[in-house]
Design a protein around this motif. Structure first.
Motif, PDB file in Angstrom:
ATOM      1  N   ILE A   3       0.854  -1.185   0.000  1.00 46.12           N
ATOM      2  CA  ILE A   3       0.000   0.000   0.000  1.00 46.12           C
ATOM      3  C   ILE A   3       0.889   1.235   0.000  1.00 46.12           C
ATOM      4  N   GLU A   4       0.285   2.372  -0.250  1.00 52.61           N
ATOM      5  CA  GLU A   4       1.008   3.640  -0.199  1.00 52.61           C
ATOM      6  C   GLU A   4       0.256   4.579   0.733  1.00 52.61           C
ATOM      7  N   ILE A   5       0.983   5.170   1.672  1.00 55.95           N
ATOM      8  CA  ILE A   5       0.419   6.133   2.612  1.00 55.95           C
ATOM      9  C   ILE A   5       1.268   7.385   2.543  1.00 55.95           C
ATOM     10  N   MET A   6       0.642   8.481   2.166  1.00 56.55           N
ATOM     11  CA  MET A   6       1.335   9.769   2.040  1.00 56.55           C
ATOM     12  C   MET A   6       2.635   9.621   1.239  1.00 56.55           C
ATOM     13  N   ASN A   7       2.542   8.967   0.085  1.00 54.32           N
ATOM     14  CA  ASN A   7       3.652   8.748  -0.836  1.00 54.32           C
ATOM     15  C   ASN A   7       4.767   7.872  -0.258  1.00 54.32           C
ATOM     16  N   GLU A   8       4.444   7.101   0.764  1.00 52.50           N
ATOM     17  CA  GLU A   8       5.411   6.176   1.352  1.00 52.50           C
ATOM     18  C   GLU A   8       4.939   4.752   1.088  1.00 52.50           C
ATOM     19  N   SER A   9       5.839   3.903   0.633  1.00 50.13           N
ATOM     20  CA  SER A   9       5.511   2.515   0.348  1.00 50.13           C
ATOM     21  C   SER A   9       5.512   1.703   1.640  1.00 50.13           C
ATOM     22  N   MET A  10       4.394   1.007   1.872  1.00 49.51           N
ATOM     23  CA  MET A  10       4.224   0.190   3.068  1.00 49.51           C
ATOM     24  C   MET A  10       3.765  -1.203   2.646  1.00 49.51           C
ATOM     25  N   GLU A  11       3.959  -2.151   3.541  1.00 55.04           N
ATOM     26  CA  GLU A  11       3.487  -3.503   3.288  1.00 55.04           C
ATOM     27  C   GLU A  11       2.678  -3.962   4.500  1.00 55.04           C
ATOM     28  N   LEU A  12       1.459  -4.421   4.250  1.00 55.50           N
ATOM     29  CA  LEU A  12       0.592  -4.924   5.307  1.00 55.50           C
ATOM     30  C   LEU A  12       0.682  -6.444   5.367  1.00 55.50           C
ATOM     31  N   PHE A  13       0.681  -6.983   6.584  1.00 49.42           N
ATOM     32  CA  PHE A  13       0.700  -8.427   6.791  1.00 49.42           C
ATOM     33  C   PHE A  13      -0.548  -8.827   7.555  1.00 49.42           C
ATOM     34  N   PRO A  14      -1.092 -10.008   7.277  1.00 43.09           N
ATOM     35  CA  PRO A  14      -2.314 -10.446   7.957  1.00 43.09           C
ATOM     36  C   PRO A  14      -2.127 -10.661   9.458  1.00 43.09           C
ATOM     37  N   GLN A  15      -0.882 -10.750   9.932  1.00 44.74           N
ATOM     38  CA  GLN A  15      -0.626 -10.959  11.355  1.00 44.74           C
ATOM     39  C   GLN A  15      -0.621  -9.637  12.130  1.00 44.74           C
ATOM     40  N   LYS A  16      -1.339  -8.655  11.617  1.00 45.23           N
ATOM     41  CA  LYS A  16      -1.473  -7.346  12.265  1.00 45.23           C
ATOM     42  C   LYS A  16      -0.146  -6.613  12.328  1.00 45.23           C
ATOM     43  N   ALA A  17       0.533  -6.526  11.180  1.00 42.42           N
ATOM     44  CA  ALA A  17       1.818  -5.852  11.118  1.00 42.42           C
ATOM     45  C   ALA A  17       1.880  -4.979   9.865  1.00 42.42           C
ATOM     46  N   LEU A  18       2.699  -3.940   9.959  1.00 44.27           N
ATOM     47  CA  LEU A  18       2.926  -3.016   8.854  1.00 44.27           C
ATOM     48  C   LEU A  18       4.428  -2.824   8.734  1.00 44.27           C
ATOM     49  N   PHE A  19       4.955  -2.945   7.519  1.00 44.24           N
ATOM     50  CA  PHE A  19       6.379  -2.740   7.286  1.00 44.24           C
ATOM     51  C   PHE A  19       6.554  -1.471   6.466  1.00 44.24           C
ATOM     52  N   TRP A  20       7.270  -0.492   7.043  1.00 40.31           N
ATOM     53  CA  TRP A  20       7.570   0.776   6.382  1.00 40.31           C
ATOM     54  C   TRP A  20       8.903   0.593   5.677  1.00 40.31           C
ATOM     55  N   LYS A  21       8.841   0.393   4.372  1.00 34.16           N
ATOM     56  CA  LYS A  21      10.001  -0.031   3.594  1.00 34.16           C
ATOM     57  C   LYS A  21      11.156   0.971   3.655  1.00 34.16           C
ATOM     58  N   LYS A  22      10.861   2.234   3.481  1.00 36.63           N
ATOM     59  CA  LYS A  22      11.914   3.261   3.416  1.00 36.63           C
ATOM     60  C   LYS A  22      12.793   3.234   4.664  1.00 36.63           C
ATOM     61  N   HIS A  23      12.179   3.013   5.794  1.00 36.87           N
ATOM     62  CA  HIS A  23      12.915   3.050   7.058  1.00 36.87           C
ATOM     63  C   HIS A  23      13.170   1.663   7.642  1.00 36.87           C
ATOM     64  N   ARG A  24      12.802   0.620   6.865  1.00 34.66           N
ATOM     65  CA  ARG A  24      12.987  -0.762   7.306  1.00 34.66           C
ATOM     66  C   ARG A  24      12.501  -0.940   8.743  1.00 34.66           C
ATOM     67  N   THR A  25      11.261  -0.474   8.981  1.00 34.71           N
ATOM     68  CA  THR A  25      10.669  -0.516  10.308  1.00 34.71           C
ATOM     69  C   THR A  25       9.405  -1.368  10.279  1.00 34.71           C
ATOM     70  N   LEU A  26       9.319  -2.268  11.236  1.00 33.95           N
ATOM     71  CA  LEU A  26       8.170  -3.139  11.354  1.00 33.95           C
ATOM     72  C   LEU A  26       7.327  -2.678  12.537  1.00 33.95           C
ATOM     73  N   PHE A  27       6.041  -2.386  12.280  1.00 36.84           N
ATOM     74  CA  PHE A  27       5.097  -2.005  13.320  1.00 36.84           C
ATOM     75  C   PHE A  27       4.173  -3.189  13.576  1.00 36.84           C
ATOM     76  N   LEU A  28       3.993  -3.518  14.844  1.00 43.33           N
ATOM     77  CA  LEU A  28       3.144  -4.638  15.218  1.00 43.33           C
ATOM     78  C   LEU A  28       1.969  -4.135  16.039  1.00 43.33           C
ATOM     79  N   ALA A  29       0.793  -4.608  15.705  1.00 36.75           N
ATOM     80  CA  ALA A  29      -0.401  -4.269  16.467  1.00 36.75           C
ATOM     81  C   ALA A  29      -0.691  -5.397  17.449  1.00 36.75           C
ATOM     82  N   ASP A  30      -1.192  -5.034  18.606  1.00 39.30           N
ATOM     83  CA  ASP A  30      -1.627  -6.011  19.603  1.00 39.30           C
ATOM     84  C   ASP A  30      -0.515  -6.897  20.129  1.00 39.30           C
ATOM     85  N   LEU A  31       0.711  -6.417  20.134  1.00 42.11           N
ATOM     86  CA  LEU A  31       1.794  -7.163  20.759  1.00 42.11           C
ATOM     87  C   LEU A  31       1.946  -6.612  22.173  1.00 42.11           C
TER      88      LEU A  31
END
Length: 156
Positions: A3-31
């Motif tokens: 997906i793209e959010i505010m011109n930033e490429s992101m990747e959504l995972f079904p395990q409630k996670a988002l990967f912000w590619k530019k910054h190589r950062t993984l965000f986890l929900a409900d951890l």
């Protein structure tokens, strides 16, 4: 899913996670790793295995992202994610096999052999690992070891 959010490429995972590619950062929900310990310190009963589910989700997220990296032929990133999984699940034969395959693709056959061996030790009779380790031995010109693995794969 990309997906793209505010011109930033992101990747959504079904395990409630988002990967912000530019910054190589993984965000986890409900951890809730810290939350469980906080509850326990406060005397609130929490099931003994409450952290296990969170760690399992984290491991699956790293594993799935590693699979995506491997499919994109970004083997260094795949190996890094497989390393994270093995920190959480050190006996996961499938992850050793996948890390070995990524190492083999990079031409690091010595590491590949070590990981194929770890996969075989954790899943005796795994013909995929035996065959692949045989290939890694072959590329290292260790023909006797390669032949032994190929023979074992055929007879297993």
């Amino acid at each position: 899913m990309d997906i793209e959010i505010m011109n930033e490429s992101m990747e959504l995972f079904p395990q409630k996670a988002l990967f912000w590619k530019k910054h190589r950062t993984l965000f986890l929900a409900d951890l809730h790793l810290g939350k469980i310990n906080h509850f326990r310190k406060s005397g609130i009963p929490v099931p003994c295995k409450a952290n296990d589910r969170n760690l399992e989700l984290l491991a699956w997220t790293y594993y799935n992202r590693g699979q995506v990296y491997a499919a994109q032929q970004n083997f260094d990133a795949a190996i890094a994610d497989f390393n994270e999984v093995l920190e959480i699940q050190p006996d996961n034969a499938v992850v050793y096999l996948d890390r070995a395959n990524a190492s083999s693709e990079r031409g690091n056959y010595q590491q590949a052999v070590a990981d194929y061996t770890a996969a075989i030790e954790r899943n005796a009779g795994d013909t995929d690992s035996l065959y692949s380790r045989g290939q890694a031995y072959y590329f290292q010109r260790d023909y006797d070891a390669a032949l032994a693995d190929f023979n074992a794969a055929v007879t297993t």
